[in-house]
Write a protein that holds these residues in place. Structure first.
Motif, PDB file in Angstrom:
ATOM      1  N   LYS A  79       0.824  -1.219   0.000  1.00  0.00           N
ATOM      2  CA  LYS A  79       0.000   0.000   0.000  1.00  0.00           C
ATOM      3  C   LYS A  79       0.853   1.262   0.000  1.00  0.00           C
ATOM      4  CE  LYS A  79      -2.403  -0.946   3.830  1.00  0.00           C
ATOM      5  NZ  LYS A  79      -1.959  -2.284   4.224  1.00  0.00           N
ATOM      6  N   GLU A 132      -5.357   8.851   2.636  1.00  0.00           N
ATOM      7  CA  GLU A 132      -5.841   7.902   1.634  1.00  0.00           C
ATOM      8  C   GLU A 132      -4.919   6.686   1.612  1.00  0.00           C
ATOM      9  OE1 GLU A 132      -7.355  11.279  -1.531  1.00  0.00           O
ATOM     10  OE2 GLU A 132      -6.131   9.608  -2.264  1.00  0.00           O
ATOM     11  N   GLU A 161      -3.851   3.611  -0.694  1.00  0.00           N
ATOM     12  CA  GLU A 161      -3.914   3.114  -2.077  1.00  0.00           C
ATOM     13  C   GLU A 161      -3.354   1.694  -2.110  1.00  0.00           C
ATOM     14  OE1 GLU A 161      -1.656   5.469  -4.875  1.00  0.00           O
ATOM     15  OE2 GLU A 161      -1.706   3.824  -6.324  1.00  0.00           O
ATOM     16  N   ARG A 215      -9.088   1.602  -6.075  1.00  0.00           N
ATOM     17  CA  ARG A 215      -7.937   1.191  -5.275  1.00  0.00           C
ATOM     18  C   ARG A 215      -7.718   2.020  -4.025  1.00  0.00           C
ATOM     19  NH1 ARG A 215      -3.995  -1.911  -8.003  1.00  0.00           N
ATOM     20  NH2 ARG A 215      -4.678  -2.410 -10.109  1.00  0.00           N
ATOM     21  N   ARG A 216      -8.571   3.011  -3.788  1.00  0.00           N
ATOM     22  CA  ARG A 216      -8.273   3.937  -2.686  1.00  0.00           C
ATOM     23  C   ARG A 216      -9.412   4.026  -1.667  1.00  0.00           C
ATOM     24  NH1 ARG A 216      -7.371   9.463  -4.382  1.00  0.00           N
ATOM     25  NH2 ARG A 216      -9.017   8.935  -5.871  1.00  0.00           N
TER      26      ARG A 216
END
Ligand code: UDP
Length: 236
Positions: free
Chosen positions: A11, A23, A25, A75-76
């Motif tokens: 990540k 955030e 990701e 993806r976030r």
């Protein structure tokens, strides 16, 4: 502009305009054996972001506080910024992995009662297993906080074992990480096939990162299968 705060194995963590939120990701990169084995699992990041969002929402519904705010895109995830504890909490229902190696118990043995273990999150030391006295000496958590962490891991294990059972999946073991949000203990990080062992309840086929770790093949297919079962579930 978002700034990269941290890049881990699976990540990236980015700043947001709110200093109390970040955030997460999720990447397709995969590592095993403390970074010695590296590879990519196509669309793993998409599967893991979605699964973490769903599982953390399930836990919140059951009264477990987590850092999840909401999913932002494929993806976030938007999450509350936590001050992470340097501990990994592992809960186990069936013998596998390091428990089999440490004890000689056969992989697949169903434990009479779940086990909770504490590991030191320290790459240089290879994330060693700790007992309560080690945790105290290293000042990683007070005895009260340690007891709280173990109790939460057991509660999460009860909730998630029941959840996965409805998908025809055995929750063999999994790893949790907690942190502090304005002094309050909160579940952070992720819950995904990277951090859980998930076995098909009928065939005991591995539907998790062990397919990558042990070169079992059909790695992408396993991640997609887990996501398919979760998204197809009527109760969500
Ligand atoms: N685990 C993890 N990160 C780690 C170590 C373990 O997510 O750094 C997860 C792993 O996926 C498994 C559980 O914790 O679901 C127990 O792992 P184990 O101690 O058996 O270690 P391993 O066999 O993965 O080295």
């Amino acid at each position: 502009m978002p700034e990269l705060l941290y890049e881990g194995k699976a990540k990236k963590v980015w700043t947001t305009s709110d200093p109390e939120q970040v955030e997460m990701e999720f990447k397709d990169d995969a590592t095993a054996f403390n970074g010695q084995k590296r590879g990519t699992i196509l669309d793993k990041g998409v599967v893991n972001a979605k699964l973490t969002a769903v599982l953390f929402a399930v836990l919140e519904r059951e009264g477990i506080r987590t850092h999840l705010v909401r999913q932002l895109d494929d993806r976030r995830l938007l999450v509350d910024r936590l001050e992470m504890l340097a501990l990994e909490i592992v809960a186990r229902n069936i013998v596998a992995g390091s428990l089999a190696q440490r004890t000689g118990l056969a992989e697949g043995t169903v434990l009479k009662a779940p086990i909770v273990e504490i590991y030191y999150k320290n790459d240089a030391l290879g994330d060693p297993l700790l007992n309560d006295e080690h945790v105290a000496v290293l000042e990683l958590a007070s005895p009260e906080r340690l007891a709280d962490l173990k109790e939460r891991a057991r509660a999460i294990n009860r909730i998630l074992s029941a959840f996965w059972a409805e998908m025809g999946i055995l929750l063999v073991d999994f790893k949790l990480e907690f942190g502090l949000r304005r002094g309050e203990l909160v579940l952070g990080d992720e819950i995904t096939p990277d951090t859980c062992r998930l076995w098909d309840a009928k065939t005991r086929a591995r539907l998790d990162k062990d397919r990558f770790r042990r070169d079992l093949g059909q790695v992408e297919e396993a991640y997609q299968e887990v996501l398919r079962r979760v998204m197809g579930h009527a109760a969500l």
